[in-house]
Scaffold this motif. Sequence first.
Motif, short mmCIF file in Angstrom:
data_model
loop_
_atom_site.label_atom_id
_atom_site.label_comp_id
_atom_site.label_asym_id
_atom_site.label_seq_id
_atom_site.Cartn_x
_atom_site.Cartn_y
_atom_site.Cartn_z
N GLN A 817 27.68 61.88 24.68
CA GLN A 817 26.65 62.56 25.45
C GLN A 817 26.82 64.08 25.31
OE1 GLN A 817 24.01 61.09 27.30
NE2 GLN A 817 24.72 59.34 26.08
N VAL A 818 25.85 64.73 24.68
CA VAL A 818 25.90 66.18 24.52
C VAL A 818 25.53 66.82 25.86
CG1 VAL A 818 24.99 68.16 23.26
CG2 VAL A 818 25.28 65.96 22.10
N PHE A 819 26.44 67.66 26.38
CA PHE A 819 26.18 68.23 27.70
C PHE A 819 26.19 69.76 27.70
CE2 PHE A 819 30.76 67.83 27.38
CZ PHE A 819 31.24 69.03 27.91
N LYS A 820 26.60 70.37 26.59
CA LYS A 820 26.73 71.82 26.59
C LYS A 820 26.55 72.34 25.17
CE LYS A 820 30.87 73.72 26.88
NZ LYS A 820 32.17 74.20 27.39
N GLN A 838 14.45 77.84 24.46
CA GLN A 838 15.12 76.58 24.71
C GLN A 838 15.71 76.04 23.42
OE1 GLN A 838 11.93 73.99 26.19
NE2 GLN A 838 11.94 72.91 24.24
N VAL A 839 16.64 75.08 23.57
CA VAL A 839 17.22 74.38 22.44
C VAL A 839 17.12 72.89 22.74
CG1 VAL A 839 19.30 73.93 21.08
CG2 VAL A 839 18.80 76.26 21.88
N GLU A 840 16.62 72.13 21.76
CA GLU A 840 16.52 70.68 21.91
C GLU A 840 17.35 70.03 20.81
OE1 GLU A 840 12.67 68.52 23.04
OE2 GLU A 840 12.91 68.00 20.92
N VAL A 841 18.27 69.14 21.24
CA VAL A 841 19.17 68.46 20.31
C VAL A 841 18.80 66.99 20.27
CG1 VAL A 841 21.56 67.89 19.77
CG2 VAL A 841 21.01 70.12 20.76
N LEU A 842 18.52 66.47 19.06
CA LEU A 842 18.17 65.08 18.87
C LEU A 842 19.28 64.40 18.07
CD1 LEU A 842 16.28 62.57 18.78
CD2 LEU A 842 15.24 63.59 16.73
N ASP A 843 19.87 63.36 18.64
CA ASP A 843 20.81 62.52 17.91
C ASP A 843 19.99 61.49 17.15
OD1 ASP A 843 22.65 60.66 17.00
OD2 ASP A 843 23.94 60.85 18.76
N GLN A 844 19.86 61.65 15.82
CA GLN A 844 18.98 60.78 15.03
C GLN A 844 19.47 59.34 15.01
OE1 GLN A 844 18.29 62.36 11.13
NE2 GLN A 844 17.43 64.31 11.89
N ASP A 845 20.76 59.14 15.21
CA ASP A 845 21.29 57.77 15.16
C ASP A 845 20.99 57.00 16.44
OD1 ASP A 845 23.40 57.59 12.62
OD2 ASP A 845 23.08 59.62 13.37
N GLU A 848 18.62 59.82 21.10
CA GLU A 848 18.73 60.49 22.40
C GLU A 848 18.38 61.96 22.24
OE1 GLU A 848 21.95 59.00 25.35
OE2 GLU A 848 22.86 58.86 23.36
N VAL A 849 17.69 62.51 23.24
CA VAL A 849 17.28 63.91 23.22
C VAL A 849 17.98 64.64 24.36
CG1 VAL A 849 15.35 65.52 23.41
CG2 VAL A 849 15.04 63.34 22.22
N PHE A 850 18.53 65.80 24.03
CA PHE A 850 19.24 66.62 25.03
C PHE A 850 18.55 67.98 25.05
CE2 PHE A 850 22.18 63.72 22.93
CZ PHE A 850 22.69 63.02 24.01
N LEU A 851 18.00 68.35 26.22
CA LEU A 851 17.23 69.57 26.35
C LEU A 851 18.05 70.64 27.08
CD1 LEU A 851 14.54 71.08 25.99
CD2 LEU A 851 13.83 70.13 28.20
#
Length: 1565
Positions: A817-820, A838-845, A848-851
């Motif tokens: 889980q990306v939290f920071k 803003q930065v949006e991180v998508l785990d392609q595998d 999950e999206v982390f905003l």
Amino acid sequence: MCFSFRWLDRNEDDGQIVRELVPTDDGQRLFTVSYHIAIKTGSINGASSDSKVFVKLYGEKGDTNKMLLVVSDNDLGNYFETGQTDIFTIETFDIGKINRLLIGHTNEGLRAGWFLDSLQIWIPVHGVQYMFPSHRWLCKDEADGKVEVEIYPSETLEIEKLINYEVTVVTGDVWAAGTNANVFLQIYGEEGKTELIRLKSRSNNFERGTTEIFKIEGLDVGRVYKIRIGHDGSGVGPGWFLEKVDVKRLVMAMLKPEKKEDDKKDKKKKKRKKEEEESPGELKEVVQSYSFPCGRWLARGEEDGEILVELRAEDYEDLEENTYEVHVFTGTTLGAGTDAGVYMNIYGEMGDTGERKLRKSNHLNKFERGQEDLFTITGMDLGLLKKLRIRHDNKQANAAWYLDRVEIFDVKEETMYFFPCQRWLAVDEDDGQLGRELVPVDEAFMKRDEDDEDESSPAQLGLEQKAMSTTFTLRVKTGEKQYAGTDANVFAVFYGTKDDTGIINLKASKNRRNKFEVGVIDEFTIEAVDIGKLKRIRIGHDNSGGSPGWFLDWVEINAPSLGQLLRFPCGRWLDEGEDDGAIVRDLSPNELQTQLYTPFVPYEIKFFTSDIFVAGTDADVFIVLYGQNGVCTSQKSLCVTKRERGMYFERGAEDMFIVELEDIGDIVEKIRIGHDNRGVNPGWHLDRVEIRRLLRKGKGSETVIFPCEGWLARSEEDGETIRELVPSDIIVQKLSRDGTLKVIETEVDDALEIHTYTVAVTTGDVCGAGTDANVFITLYGDMGDTGERKLSKSENSNKFERGLVDTFTLEAVDLGQVFKIRIRHDNSMLSADWYLEQVEVLDQDTEEVFLFLCERWLSRKREDRRIDRVFYVKDFEEERETAFCPIKNVTNLDSNMNKKNKKQHSEEDEEEEEQSLIPYHFMVTTGVERDAGTSSRVYVIIIGKKSRRTDRLWLDFDGKSGFQPGSLDYFTCYGADVGEIKKVQLGHDGATPESCWLVEELSVEVPTKAVRFVFRCKNWLAKDRGDGLTARMLNVQDAEIINISLKVIYEVTVLTGDVLHAGTDTQIYVTVFGIYGTSEEMVLPKLEDRFERGQKDTFNLEIEDIAPLRKMRVRIDGSGSRPDWFLDKIELHNLQTDEVALFVYEEWLSHSYGPKRTLLCEMPAIINDEEMVELTIYTVSVKTSDATAAGTDANVWMIIFGENGDTGTLALKESSNTNKFERKQTDTFRFPDILGLGELSKVRIWHDNSGPAPGWHLEYVEVHDDILGKKFRFQCDRWLAKNEDDGQIMRELACANNDAVDFDDKTKYEILVTTADTDDAETKENAWIVLEGKKGRSKEFVLENVTKKKRFLRGSTDRYEFSSKELGDIASICLGHIPKDGKKVKSEAFWTVDEVVVIEKELGNKYIFHCDAAIPLSSKRDEFQTFECTKFIESFTSKAQSLVPVKYEIIVITGDEKGAGTDANVFVTIFGSNGDSGRRQLCQKFRNLFERRKTNRFILELLDMGDLLRVRVEHDNSGLSPGWLLSRIEITNTANGVTTVFLCGKWLDKKKSDGRTKRVIYPKY
């Protein structure tokens, strides 16, 4: 009695011409004590003396005579010269602990006057050192004219304790037996060994047929079993024939009393004889002798050519001589051989051989490449061998040496020991060390190397060696004085509790070619094996070179494997022409500068570069290791220098590094490897990485293999220079019980997966938002992080432009889980400033999206000028790293916030009390002298009763170098609540003469105890100033004690709304209103990342004790790059009462957003889901008088005050009349949606004196409250004009509705009595009380304990009500305890009262009396206890009635220093128990005010302020000379004649002290 013979001659023995002799039969020198005295002459002009100096010591066991100091140990020629330190040794009887000393001179010679700076006396046999500061003249023509003075020690330090040894050396009576060489001795015992000690005196020693006796001081080694004695071969005729050596020392033994032969009576003889036989004897010191026969030559041209010999004690038969065959294998690497001199010391269970030069080999040319050299070393048996130390002297042309291994054959035990090395001993190779300490390994590991010879690298056992040794990083700081650097050869010796390292030549600095230059820090690597805890170091030089003198500032030693960083301060010259002339010094670690951390562990890391075209790299390669749950090491660079980058990572090469890193646990889940892309050929093709660690249990190791088989290059594959690798195989090698090596290889099945992360970066749509700088990002998950990655390849050719979204792809091992995220730019290019939306991180595998909501500038010009920021994922609930809320709970405290002294406490309660933290505020004033400041770390310790104390509270700066001369610095620290404060210790960690600090004043403020202590120190904290102390104990009895506002700790939670641009960097101010008053306006500090969009921020605030809370006012000042703020809500949690108040707004504070367009808001407190204050409408009617020119053109404002605080400033703008405030006119103003104040008490009304006719005569003000349906009238009938009346343009008007209460001479008092909640606290009898007020004393009220309703039960509160005449403010009460029947008391009985509360019913004033006392039962009315009021809570009605106009005389006194006066406009705000005066300007027509040393008098008419609590004084920094030194302010209430003095004594100046132009000062009395 025997007194031994010694020289009394300045040129013989020790040079003394006066001796004190101790009567003894044997070992006379053992019974005397050596007192070493270092006398420092001052550095001022004319400080030196030609006179003879004497000293007399006063001890607990006796005093010495006056002793002339005529022969110096360091022999600097002329004694007592300016700035010089002379060292003397006095031999005398043991006088015990030194209480004081007398020092003086005979006042002879041309320059007899002498300035004595300080003395030090150290007594090794006592293990103590005394510091005697002086800093005074001993001169007939200076100061007080004294030439002798008594000095008391300022500090007593513990040093290493030694004992006396008496060594007798007999030189043989054969031809040329004597020697002129320097002779050394080392003593070995069952408990250790002494240092190598030189045997020297002023006599011509070691001549043929002579016997010399030496007294030496050394470690207590227990029973002596051997000595090593030899010489250095120097001088003419160095050969020496040693006959024998005797060593004597004192030991404790039981001795029976001697028999007396003159007894006359047989009965007495028999009786005494019987007693002697039964008595065990008396414990006394006796001389123990050890004899060491030798009878051999120590000469190069005689016998075996050795100049060093080991001798066994005659009575120690267990020890035998042994021979060791030493096989030295030089490596096969190119240039491996050496021509330097090689030295070796072998260590075993029974000591060591001492350092021996390896001279006679089986080869004429020793230590050649690939050669095995055989040497024979003879000495006493060492038992099992533990380690060896081998080094070379770096002489000759080809000194560098690659040592493969050493094998030692114990001839006696027929055992072979294997010592692998496989490393360079060279200045320009490896880590630059010229010496290595090697430990033996099992033969099975050596055989493994032989078996794998074709495949393995040459350093297979380096990890085992590393694990058994300690690697020290030595940092040496040369001082910044002129000519401080040295050209000499510097060496060091580390002394541990078990052993020492021997001499280490500091040749190869890791960071500089030219070593030991002025102000430079040189770094060296040193390895040692099992020396124990480091207790001291010796550092010095050989006095060679053109400029050998050296000023050493400090030495720092870092031992990662021990988790220790030690600082050894010096601050002295190592120069034969400076200080005491010493070129070698012993340094001890400074405890205050010691840092402890988690110990590191060794890793062996092998890199296999692929064998393909241009696979090698010249870049700096780094690596990070990861364990489970994201635990990782720090990033380790493997090639520090350009030379190393050229040596390693070549095509097809196998490079091995042994590094010490953080322990990440038993499992290595991944590694990150990369390079910095520098050099001619930075691209690198890596085949694999192997990491080997030692097993935690058993002997063996584990190797983890990380395949890569890919490029790390900008121009190859995906262009990445960083890769994350996961393990494929694990190989375990373990030593089995039969001595064989077992190998187990397993494949890793559950390795982490490589994930692809898409990072979408949105640049904000604001002016100048885009950047041309290089941007870097790090993603953090619960399973690890990605490391810093450059965001280089986007679908947009021009990245990070205004309003655009750039997408990047990162490959990394699964983060969970990306939290920071951490994102930064390098501030390069012209347009570097960047507004990140803003930065949006998508785990392609996992999809999950982390905003991450950012909405902040990364800029050196905007906001807080940071270009590196950390953001947390949206809706992140856990505590952020930047959050700071140290206080989570507070123990129950009384009105002074002191812990109650209960008679019984459980251990758990005491532990809980110790854990309670409270804030301490410190204000430190540094003296103005040029060298008054310090860069040392300063600390404070708060001490209470029963030695309860805080930890050291370090006063650390944020971005400032230290305490500057004349500065005023503020600090807030959180420490344990120690109860009633008794003492304060102030100190710093500086231990050198350079780290001096002059403290002018220390202020300690404890808001939770409503007290401030001001200590007027005016003392040096310095080794070479004042009394020589760097720490000082301050007693609160010597402090000025100031009562300040009592504050309570609240946990504050601020929730910023989740709307676009909701976050802010503006200044936020909060004011809280409660039933019992109003808090001061408080700033909510930003601290990097508070008050951002959708974020919850929790921190502590200290707020006045005004609960229950009613409302809160929040305002922002509109400053900053993002001045707008969307406030959702604020929660206040009272940590003392556990009450929670919620304040909800859910709207913008902004001039640009939202419907209200305001920067200020008020919110009612919501407690238990109930709003404490309702909204109302205030209609204000303002009547201008019918006087001539009564109207005004100025702008008018007002504030309304009531039960629930005030309205804040209301602008009287929109009136029912177009032209406002005209003569005989009534203007009406309507203020809707204002939080109701309840009953009103006063209004403050003023104007800005603008317009053509600003003067205004106001008749009255009426305020109508729509909710209460009530009208409040405020009569004025006064001018608000500069040129009329008293010249004031601000008036406070009391409410005319608040008529005085008519008591009719009687009132009712409610009395609440609380019985203590302890055993035996309650009573069945009656009690009585008498109230003592300012207007009189009540009659006795009986507190009946009726049978039907029992009173005074344990922990209960009982209520009584009485009528009495009006007594005024209750000052004290008398409590008695009487029997119900009135009879005499037969047995002792008590009633324990915890608290009594008295409430006057008419006005509602409350008086609280903390008793916590046992009241004895007595039938006599004159037996009672009296208690004073500890807390008075005045009701609103009482305060409102006291609001009558009073004239206050304000006297302002300006200080008497250059530039003390000011041209600025000065303002004061007076705070009293009835409120504040508002900000009032102090001005007078046609007067030049506030000049140096002048007193200015002003009259202000205010509503009665009550008791004056504090004054805020400020100026507007206008005029040519705005800086102002305010001495004090005196305020007199002309109605009652009470004068209150407010001392200041500080500058209000932007350029001086703390740079503030506003100060809050408290009354002195």
